[in-house]
Design an enzyme around this catalytic site. Structure first.
Site, PDB file in Angstrom:
ATOM      1  N   ARG A   1      -8.420   3.081 -13.329  1.00  0.00           N
ATOM      2  CA  ARG A   1      -8.579   2.616 -14.725  1.00  0.00           C
ATOM      3  C   ARG A   1      -7.606   3.362 -15.653  1.00  0.00           C
ATOM      4  NH1 ARG A   1     -10.922  -1.206 -11.858  1.00  0.00           N
ATOM      5  NH2 ARG A   1     -13.184  -1.029 -11.623  1.00  0.00           N
TER       6      ARG A   1
ATOM      7  N   HIS B   1      -6.363   3.187  -1.198  1.00  0.00           N
ATOM      8  CA  HIS B   1      -6.825   2.077  -2.066  1.00  0.00           C
ATOM      9  C   HIS B   1      -7.771   2.653  -3.109  1.00  0.00           C
ATOM     10  CE1 HIS B   1      -8.040  -2.359  -2.524  1.00  0.00           C
ATOM     11  NE2 HIS B   1      -8.588  -1.693  -3.534  1.00  0.00           N
TER      12      HIS B   1
ATOM     13  N   ASP C   1     -11.346   2.101  -2.035  1.00  0.00           N
ATOM     14  CA  ASP C   1     -11.645   1.038  -3.006  1.00  0.00           C
ATOM     15  C   ASP C   1     -12.647   1.531  -4.044  1.00  0.00           C
ATOM     16  OD1 ASP C   1     -11.386  -1.404  -4.258  1.00  0.00           O
ATOM     17  OD2 ASP C   1     -12.893  -2.392  -3.020  1.00  0.00           O
TER      18      ASP C   1
ATOM     19  N   HIS D   1      -5.652  -8.599  -1.225  1.00  0.00           N
ATOM     20  CA  HIS D   1      -7.091  -8.823  -1.400  1.00  0.00           C
ATOM     21  C   HIS D   1      -7.385 -10.134  -0.679  1.00  0.00           C
ATOM     22  CE1 HIS D   1     -11.031  -8.452  -3.542  1.00  0.00           C
ATOM     23  NE2 HIS D   1     -11.076  -9.680  -3.088  1.00  0.00           N
TER      24      HIS D   1
ATOM     25  N   HIS E   1      -9.002   2.647  -7.479  1.00  0.00           N
ATOM     26  CA  HIS E   1      -8.936   2.156  -8.866  1.00  0.00           C
ATOM     27  C   HIS E   1      -9.187   3.329  -9.804  1.00  0.00           C
ATOM     28  CE1 HIS E   1      -8.920  -2.049  -7.578  1.00  0.00           C
ATOM     29  NE2 HIS E   1      -9.680  -1.611  -6.597  1.00  0.00           N
TER      30      HIS E   1
ATOM     31  N   ASN F   1      -4.720  -3.257 -11.264  1.00  0.00           N
ATOM     32  CA  ASN F   1      -5.498  -4.279 -11.991  1.00  0.00           C
ATOM     33  C   ASN F   1      -6.079  -3.745 -13.303  1.00  0.00           C
ATOM     34  OD1 ASN F   1      -7.308  -2.697 -10.424  1.00  0.00           O
ATOM     35  ND2 ASN F   1      -8.826  -4.330 -10.330  1.00  0.00           N
TER      36      ASN F   1
ATOM     37  N   LYS G   1       0.554  -5.545  -5.045  1.00  0.00           N
ATOM     38  CA  LYS G   1      -0.796  -5.987  -4.711  1.00  0.00           C
ATOM     39  C   LYS G   1      -0.965  -7.464  -5.016  1.00  0.00           C
ATOM     40  CE  LYS G   1      -5.188  -5.635  -3.636  1.00  0.00           C
ATOM     41  NZ  LYS G   1      -6.222  -4.872  -4.306  1.00  0.00           N
TER      42      LYS G   1
ATOM     43  N   ALA H   1     -18.229  -6.342 -10.062  1.00  0.00           N
ATOM     44  CA  ALA H   1     -18.084  -5.923  -8.665  1.00  0.00           C
ATOM     45  C   ALA H   1     -17.330  -4.602  -8.602  1.00  0.00           C
ATOM     46  CB  ALA H   1     -17.327  -6.988  -7.891  1.00  0.00           C
TER      47      ALA H   1
ATOM     48  N   HIS I   1      -9.414  -3.355   2.323  1.00  0.00           N
ATOM     49  CA  HIS I   1     -10.885  -3.297   2.397  1.00  0.00           C
ATOM     50  C   HIS I   1     -11.465  -4.398   3.288  1.00  0.00           C
ATOM     51  CE1 HIS I   1     -10.185  -6.135  -0.814  1.00  0.00           C
ATOM     52  NE2 HIS I   1     -10.069  -5.240  -1.755  1.00  0.00           N
TER      53      HIS I   1
HETATM   54  C1  NCD Z   1     -12.412  -3.734  -7.721  1.00  0.00           C
HETATM   55  C2  NCD Z   1     -12.369  -3.301  -9.193  1.00  0.00           C
HETATM   56  O1  NCD Z   1     -13.442  -3.097  -9.783  1.00  0.00           O
HETATM   57  O2  NCD Z   1     -11.276  -3.113  -9.734  1.00  0.00           O
HETATM   58  N1  NCD Z   1     -13.730  -4.209  -7.415  1.00  0.00           N
HETATM   59  C3  NCD Z   1     -14.289  -4.306  -6.187  1.00  0.00           C
HETATM   60  O3  NCD Z   1     -15.404  -4.825  -6.075  1.00  0.00           O
HETATM   61  N2  NCD Z   1     -13.683  -3.853  -5.111  1.00  0.00           N
HETATM   62  C4  NCD Z   1     -11.368  -4.770  -7.478  1.00  0.00           C
HETATM   63  C5  NCD Z   1     -11.135  -5.042  -6.008  1.00  0.00           C
HETATM   64  O4  NCD Z   1     -10.576  -4.239  -5.291  1.00  0.00           O
HETATM   65  O5  NCD Z   1     -11.535  -6.131  -5.560  1.00  0.00           O
HETATM   66 ZN    ZN Z   2      -9.882  -2.552  -4.852  1.00  0.00          ZN
END
Ligand code: NCD
Ligand code: ZN
Length: 344
Positions: free
Chosen positions: A17, A13, A247, A136, A15, A41, A99, A263, A174
């Site tokens: 970008r 998991h 995450d 999620h 991110h 995302n 997802k 977040a 998560h």
């Molecule tokens: C994640 C993000 O910033 O893309 N943020 C997070 O707080 N975990 C999105 C997600 O997995 O909820």
């Molecule tokens: Zn995430």
């Protein structure tokens, strides 16, 4: 000095970008992990295989040639995802999962699913193809306390979903609560879960310790100590339903230290070390390798990695900031220490 050599882990998991942010961070992950499930995302979200393939190319262009890193791509499920989109994804060999973001639940989720029942066609197709649904797991209703969103999601959405689609592979992403651990344990073999370092190491007091701590804010939000202990137990239990997913989610410092902060916690800089520290503190180091390098791969039907990494029990200082394109980010435990270190 104590050392630990394990099969190179995978991050199920992550991110990453895009653009300059991607270029700034991806090698932190590639230095530690052989593969990673890359979340879709982006703005706009990755909704079909063509977009996933193009994103994969952009990722690989940023990976240092000394690393052998494989991004495992995902699609963003929407109310309109068709059976054809799922079929093309499954046959691509590159897309490994879809997802499910409840609309409005977290960062860049405004195009997420408004009602899971609207996705039945896609879910049927995924079940047929063996493509996992990554969830999620939080309701977004304003009448639900933010700390209860995961538990309420289980009752209102996830339990009925598992009943209606018994052969659908589902990764409860998560997880943060005792309730989520219990649900995963009680469900059949198709249901698994990822666990982050922050949910093993922190509880909700860490959001407020000495003042508001925006860099400890992620979703699902940190929970009570009893929940943290349940998560720690699950991760170190040797049960293959629980595996590593950081995450790790970079946000520019100014978007977190502000009146309405984003977040996401950026753990990729020293992610495997944070997990090793957590397993070590729990006297469960012997269970780490299966959690980090086998159970997830087995769930996804991937071969185990051949490379190995070695960790040394030696304190390292985590930088106060790291570059993020033209900005900077504040990593997990910035300016603090971790008791383990990756050997290069
Ligand atoms: C994640 C993000 O910033 O893309 N943020 C997070 O707080 N975990 C999105 C997600 O997995 O909820
Ligand atoms: Zn995430």
């Amino acid at each position: 000095m104590q050392t630990l050599t394990i099969t190179k882990p995978d991050d199920f998991h992550l991110h990453l970008r895009d653009g300059v942010a991607l270029a700034s961070i991806v090698n932190h992950t590639a230095a530690q992990f052989a593969r990673a499930i890359v979340m879709p995302n982006l703005k706009p979200p990755v909704v079909n295989t063509e977009m996933a393939l193009a994103y994969r190319d952009r990722i690989l262009k940023c990976v240092d040639e000394k690393y052998n890193f494989e991004p495992l791509m995902t699609l963003y499920l929407t109310d309109n995802t068709s059976a054809e989109v799922v079929k093309v994804a499954a046959e691509s060999g590159v897309v490994k999962a879809l997802k499910y973001y409840p609309a409005g639940a977290t960062t860049n989720s405004d195009q997420g699913v408004t009602d899971i029942r609207k996705t039945a066609v896609a879910l049927e197709a995924m079940m047929g193809k063996g493509l996992p649904l990554l969830v999620h797991g939080e309701v977004t209703d304003h009448d639900v306390d933010v700390f209860d969103r995961e538990a309420v999601f289980i009752d209102r959405v996830l339990a009925p979903l598992v009943q209606d689609f018994p052969d659908l592979k589902i990764v409860f992403e998560h997880i943060t609560t005792h309730a989520a651990v219990d649900f995963v344990l009680q469900s059949g073999g198709k249901v698994a879960a990822t666990i982050t370092p922050q949910h093993m190491l922190l509880n909700r007091n860490d959001l407020f310790k000495g003042g508001l701590q925006p860099h400890h804010y992620c979703l699902p939000v940190l929970k009570a100590e009893t929940d943290r202990l349940a998560i720690l137990d699950a991760a170190t239990s040797g049960n293959p339903k629980f595996f590593l997913g950081t995450d790790s989610a970079p946000h520019a410092r100014n978007t977190k230290e502000t009146s309405c902060g984003c977040a996401g916690i950026y753990s990729a800089y020293a992610a495997i070390e944070m997990y090793v520290e957590a397993f070590d503190k729990a006297s469960k180091l012997d269970r780490l390798e299966a959690f980090s390098s086998r159970y997830g791969a087995d769930y996804y039907g991937l071969p185990h990695n051949e490379e190995q990494i070695t960790l040394i029990k030696q304190t390292q200082t985590i930088p106060a900031t790291l570059p993020l394109g033209d900005n900077e980010l504040v990593p997990f435990r910035a300016g603090g220490t971790c008791s383990w270190q990756l050997k290069n």
